[in-house]
Design an enzyme around this catalytic site. Structure first.
Site, short mmCIF file in Angstrom:
data_model
loop_
_atom_site.label_atom_id
_atom_site.label_comp_id
_atom_site.label_asym_id
_atom_site.label_seq_id
_atom_site.Cartn_x
_atom_site.Cartn_y
_atom_site.Cartn_z
N ARG A 108 0.87 -1.18 0.00
CA ARG A 108 0.00 0.00 0.00
C ARG A 108 0.90 1.22 0.00
O ARG A 108 1.70 1.42 0.93
CB ARG A 108 -0.90 0.02 1.24
CG ARG A 108 -1.79 1.27 1.35
CD ARG A 108 -2.56 1.24 2.65
NE ARG A 108 -3.32 2.46 2.86
CZ ARG A 108 -4.58 2.67 2.48
NH1 ARG A 108 -5.23 1.71 1.86
NH2 ARG A 108 -5.20 3.81 2.73
N HIS A 135 -7.08 0.73 -6.62
CA HIS A 135 -7.37 0.17 -5.29
C HIS A 135 -8.26 -1.07 -5.47
O HIS A 135 -9.43 -1.07 -5.06
CB HIS A 135 -8.07 1.24 -4.45
CG HIS A 135 -8.08 0.98 -2.98
ND1 HIS A 135 -7.50 -0.13 -2.40
CD2 HIS A 135 -8.61 1.70 -1.94
CE1 HIS A 135 -7.67 -0.09 -1.10
NE2 HIS A 135 -8.33 1.01 -0.79
N GLN A 138 -10.40 -2.86 -2.59
CA GLN A 138 -11.57 -2.10 -2.16
C GLN A 138 -12.75 -2.37 -3.08
O GLN A 138 -13.89 -2.50 -2.63
CB GLN A 138 -11.25 -0.60 -2.15
CG GLN A 138 -12.43 0.29 -1.81
CD GLN A 138 -12.91 0.11 -0.38
OE1 GLN A 138 -12.14 0.23 0.56
NE2 GLN A 138 -14.21 -0.15 -0.21
N ASP A 231 -15.73 9.70 -2.31
CA ASP A 231 -14.48 9.54 -1.58
C ASP A 231 -14.06 10.92 -1.11
O ASP A 231 -14.64 11.94 -1.51
CB ASP A 231 -13.42 8.91 -2.50
CG ASP A 231 -12.17 8.48 -1.77
OD1 ASP A 231 -12.14 8.50 -0.52
OD2 ASP A 231 -11.19 8.12 -2.45
N CYS A 272 -15.41 4.54 0.67
CA CYS A 272 -14.33 3.64 1.05
C CYS A 272 -13.74 3.95 2.42
O CYS A 272 -13.00 3.13 2.98
CB CYS A 272 -13.23 3.63 -0.02
SG CYS A 272 -12.58 5.26 -0.40
N ARG A 317 -14.12 -5.68 3.34
CA ARG A 317 -12.70 -5.67 2.98
C ARG A 317 -12.02 -6.95 3.47
O ARG A 317 -11.20 -7.55 2.77
CB ARG A 317 -11.99 -4.46 3.60
CG ARG A 317 -12.40 -3.10 3.09
CD ARG A 317 -12.09 -2.88 1.62
NE ARG A 317 -10.71 -3.16 1.27
CZ ARG A 317 -9.66 -2.38 1.54
NH1 ARG A 317 -9.83 -1.25 2.19
NH2 ARG A 317 -8.45 -2.72 1.14
#
Length: 329
Positions: A108, A135, A138, A231, A272, A317
Site C-alpha cells: 500500500r 485500489h 476495495q 471519496d 471507502c 474488505r
C-alpha cells in the site's frame, strides 16, 4: 465453478476476467458465512504474509492481518521506516529478498510502478492494497456489498461523484466495465479521468454490456442510480489542493437532495472511508475550521442514514481480501 488462481498477482482488476472476479466474490460470500458461524480455516497455514505500508491504513491493514490469521497465516507489518524499500535498496532487490522469505506480499503506497516491480520480481503473489492509480481490493468489497443489497451486479447503475480521476474512481470504472455495471462519473470536467483509461474501460464495457458515462451535470448523472459512491476530495499527499477542491466539489457533495434526485427509494450510499462527514475528528476539525465547513464530501445526515452501507463495505474488505489470499496462495 472454481478457478485456479494460484500464484497470481492482483495489481489491478484488469488482471482478472469477469468469471474470475465473480469467483472471488462468491468465495468471499462463503468465507463470510463461515466467519459468522465461527468456523475458521487453515488454507493459509504455514504461510507468511508481508504487509508493506508506505501509507497508513485502518481497513486495509486490519483486513489483511485478521484475514491471514483467520486462515492460519502469519502477517508481518512492514512500515515505511521498517525496511529499505527504494531507499538503500531498489524495489526489485527488496522484492527478491522478501519473495525468498514470504509466501505473499501486500503493498500500500504511492506510485503504482512500485507494486508492478514487486509483482515482477518477488516470485510470490503480490496484492495491491492501494496505489495512486488503483485500489482493487476495495472494489471487490464494494461489489460484494452491491451484490448483498441487490442480489446481482450486472445491470446495476453505480454513480461516483467527486474527484473523478483518483484511484477509487479509476478502479470502480475498471471493475464496472468488466462486470457489466453501468458506471457514471458525476464530476467537474477538470477532475475527469484520463481519456486513455476511459477508452480502455469502454472497450471492456462493450464486452460486458455496461455503459460508461461522464457528466458534469449532477441531476442527470444521479437519476436512476442504485448506488452513489464518493471519496474524500483530497487524497493523501494532495493536502495543498484543499481550497481548490472545495470550490470545485462542493456542488457534488452527497446530501439528501442528491439522494432524492436518484428517484430510487432503494438507493444505497457507499464510501471507502475514512470520511469527512462531521467535525469530530482531529483532522476534520482543523480542516473545517480553516475553511468554514461542517461537512465535506458527504453530509452526516446521509452518512448515518438507512441508505448508508459504509460499514458493511468496511467489514467486506476482510472477507474479500481473505478470498484473494486463499485463492492465490
Amino acid at each position: 465453478m472454481a478457478y485456479n488462481l494460484k500464484g497470481r498477482n492482483l495489481l489491478t482488476l484488469k488482471d482478472f476476467s469477469k468469471e474470475e472476479i465473480n469467483y472471488l466474490i462468491t468465495l468471499s460470500e462463503d468465507l463470510k458465512s463461515k466467519k459468522r458461524a465461527g468456523i475458521s480455516g487453515n488454507s493459509l497455514a504455514g504461510k507468511n504474509i508481508a504487509l508493506i505500508f508506505e501509507k497508513p491504513s485502518t481497513r486495509t491493514r486490519c483486513a489483511f492481518a485478521v484475514a491471514a490469521k483467520d486462515e492460519g497465516g502469519m502477517p508481518e507489518y512492514l512500515g515505511k521506516n521498517d525496511i529499505q524499500l527504494g531507499k538503500k535498496e531498489t524495489v526489485a532487490d527488496t522484492a527478491r529478498v522478501l519473495g525468498r522469505m514470504f509466501d505473499g506480499i501486500e503493498f500500500r503506497g504511492y506510485e503504482h510502478e512500485t507494486v508492478e516491480i514487486l509483482g515482477e520480481y518477488a516470485g510470490v503473489p503480490v496484492w495491491n492494497g492501494l496505489t495512486d492509480l488503483y485500489h482493487p481490493t476495495q472494489i471487490l468489497a464494494d461489489f460484494l456489498t452491491l451484490k448483498e443489497n441487490f442480489g446481482k451486479l450486472e445491470g446495476l447503475n453505480l454513480v461516483y461523484t467527486g474527484d473523478g480521476r483518483n484511484n477509487m474512481a479509476n478502479s470502480l470504472m475498471v471493475g464496472s466495465a468488466i462486470m457489466g455495471v453501468n458506471y457514471t462519473i458525476a464530476a467537474p470536467k477538470e477532475l475527469w479521468p484520463e481519456p486513455e483509461l476511459v477508452e480502455e474501460c469502454r472497450e471492456l464495457a462493450a464486452e460486458s454490456g455496461a455503459k460508461i458515462e461522464l457528466t458534469a451535470d449532477i441531476k442527470t448523472g444521479v437519476k436512476g442510480a442504485d448506488a452513489i459512491y464518493t471519496d474524500v476530495w483530497v487524497s493523501m499527499g494532495e493536502e495543498s489542493e484543499f481550497e481548490k477542491r472545495i470550490e470545485l466539489l462542493t456542488p457534488y457533495q452527497v446530501n439528501m437532495k442528491m439522494i432524492e434526485l436518484t428517484e430510487n427509494p432503494s438507493v444505497i450510499f457507499l464510501h471507502c472511508l475514512p470520511a469527512y462527514h462531521n467535525t469530530e475528528t482531529e483532522n476534520g476539525k482543523k480542516i473545517f475550521e480553516e475553511y468554514g465547513l461542517e461537512e465535506m464530501e458527504v453530509t452526516d445526515e446521509v452518512f448515518e442514514s438507512k441508505y448508508s452501507k459504509v460499514f458493511d463495505q468496511a467489514e467486506n474488505r476482510m472477507h474479500t481480501i481473505k478470498a484473494v489470499m486463499t485463492a492465490t496462495l
